[in-house]
Design a protein around this motif. Structure first.
Motif, PDB file in Angstrom:
ATOM      1  N   ILE A 198      -8.335  -6.031  -2.309  1.00 61.75           N
ATOM      2  CA  ILE A 198      -7.788  -5.988  -3.729  1.00 61.75           C
ATOM      3  C   ILE A 198      -8.826  -6.576  -4.581  1.00 61.75           C
ATOM      4  O   ILE A 198      -9.614  -7.593  -4.432  1.00 61.75           O
ATOM      5  N   THR A 216      -6.833  -1.194  -5.367  1.00 59.47           N
ATOM      6  CA  THR A 216      -7.238  -1.333  -3.881  1.00 59.47           C
ATOM      7  C   THR A 216      -8.091  -0.178  -3.509  1.00 59.47           C
ATOM      8  O   THR A 216      -8.015   0.874  -4.021  1.00 59.47           O
ATOM      9  N   SER A 220      -2.002   2.148  -1.208  1.00 58.49           N
ATOM     10  CA  SER A 220      -1.047   1.049  -0.729  1.00 58.49           C
ATOM     11  C   SER A 220       0.005   0.757  -1.690  1.00 58.49           C
ATOM     12  O   SER A 220       0.004   1.224  -3.051  1.00 58.49           O
ATOM     13  N   ASP A 221       1.096  -0.083  -1.508  1.00 63.49           N
ATOM     14  CA  ASP A 221       1.909  -0.223  -2.107  1.00 63.49           C
ATOM     15  C   ASP A 221       1.807  -1.398  -2.961  1.00 63.49           C
ATOM     16  O   ASP A 221       0.735  -1.989  -3.022  1.00 63.49           O
ATOM     17  N   THR A 222       2.870  -1.886  -3.884  1.00 59.53           N
ATOM     18  CA  THR A 222       2.585  -2.811  -5.096  1.00 59.53           C
ATOM     19  C   THR A 222       3.541  -3.929  -4.822  1.00 59.53           C
ATOM     20  O   THR A 222       4.871  -3.556  -4.929  1.00 59.53           O
ATOM     21  N   HIS A 246      -2.690  -0.259  -9.389  1.00 61.51           N
ATOM     22  CA  HIS A 246      -1.389  -1.069  -9.380  1.00 61.51           C
ATOM     23  C   HIS A 246      -1.212  -1.787 -10.869  1.00 61.51           C
ATOM     24  O   HIS A 246      -2.022  -2.413 -11.346  1.00 61.51           O
ATOM     25  N   SER A 265      -0.475  -5.824  -1.148  1.00 57.51           N
ATOM     26  CA  SER A 265      -0.638  -4.287  -1.134  1.00 57.51           C
ATOM     27  C   SER A 265      -0.801  -3.962   0.361  1.00 57.51           C
ATOM     28  O   SER A 265      -1.580  -4.466   0.926  1.00 57.51           O
ATOM     29  N   ASP A 267      -0.891  -0.668   3.309  1.00 54.81           N
ATOM     30  CA  ASP A 267      -1.336   0.560   3.441  1.00 54.81           C
ATOM     31  C   ASP A 267      -0.336   1.347   4.284  1.00 54.81           C
ATOM     32  O   ASP A 267       0.626   0.802   5.000  1.00 54.81           O
TER      33      ASP A 267
END
Length: 285
Positions: A198, A216, A220-222, A246, A265, A267
């Motif tokens: 990050i 990132t 990846s998610d947030t 993000h 975050s 992956d």
């Protein structure tokens, strides 16, 4: 009380989703305040009195009756109306931004796009070879996850279809990628055990909320954790789209108050990256 701009006529057709009104008002003693209200929602106070301006009035599709009221110190009022019609015939613009054309993809990949509209984007539907890829995405970031193992190896065409609230639609340029899971399975790659990194944290703060952004080094998610102490205690909603840029908004904060937060975050392989502790103070007003 008179409206002079954008038109002195009782009706007007707006080219965009916001409008600035201007006009004049007079009184034998003096005008103390000029206010406006939109029949479709929204109100405010104009700047100036005898010569006034009401800026950035938000319009809704269809008819908007704008009523401007002038008041004097004794409470006497005078009004003027302008009926503004917002007709949207402009289609959105949309593009697939990842993966890039010519890319070879395997396993699970993030598919993302960009979309804009003169009034507002209502949704973006990603497609593979003309068939829907996941559900329509109604808020940015516009992204979905594609499990390429459910798609035959070979060349495939990605597109995105954007629509606005008026029903105008646009389809992006085609992006052709190659699915090659058989090759990947014959030559397996090392298992990913590295968490996303990050970086590039950005922050915008109001009296009742904050918008935090970060990047990132892999899709990846947030999600954010936040609270009054370094123990946090609150989690923002998880955005499962796998992206590298993000942004998350938190609301309902107390004014003039310090908050701790950190970013999370994860992956596609399930590795979770967590930032260090950050702090911000909400504005007093």
């Amino acid at each position: 009380m008179t409206i002079t701009s954008p038109s002195s006529s009782p009706t007007y057709t707006a080219p965009g989703s916001s409008l600035t009104l201007q006009g004049t008002a007079s009184d034998n003693v003096g005008v103390t305040q000029v206010t406006w209200v939109n029949s479709r929602g929204g109100s405010g106070t104009a700047t100036g009195t005898s010569s006034w301006t009401a800026s950035a009035i938000a319009l809704q599709l269809g008819s908007n009756v704008l009523t401007v009221t002038a008041r004097d110190a004794a409470g006497n009022t005078a009004t003027a109306n302008l009926t503004v019609t917002l007709s949207d015939t402009t289609s959105p613009t949309v593009a697939v931004t990842a993966p890039a054309a010519g890319t070879t993809v395997t396993s699970t990949v993030g598919v993302s796009g960009s979309a804009t509209d003169n009034v507002g984007v209502a949704g973006v539907q990603f497609k593979v070879d003309g068939g829907n890829l996941g559900a329509e995405v109604t808020t940015p970031p516009y992204a979905v996850t594609w499990n390429t193992t459910t798609t035959a190896d070979g060349a495939h065409v990605l597109t995105a279809v954007a629509r606005d609230a008026a029903g105008n639609m646009a389809t992006s340029a085609e992006v052709t990628v190659t699915v090659a899971n058989a090759v990947a399975n014959a030559n397996p790659q090392p298992i990913d055990v590295t968490s996303p990194v990050i970086s590039k944290v950005s922050l915008s703060v109001t009296s009742s909320g904050a918008t935090i952004g970060w990047t990132t080094n892999e899709p990846s998610d947030t999600q954010m954790e936040y609270g009054l102490t370094g123990s946090y205690g609150s989690l923002a909603p998880l955005n499962t789209a796998l992206v590298t840029s993000h942004s998350q908004v938190i609301n309902g904060l107390a004014p003039n108050t310090w908050y701790h937060f950190r970013m999370r975050s994860r992956d596609a392989a399930g590795n979770l990256g967590v930032s260090g502790d950050y702090k911000f103070k909400t504005r007093a007003h």
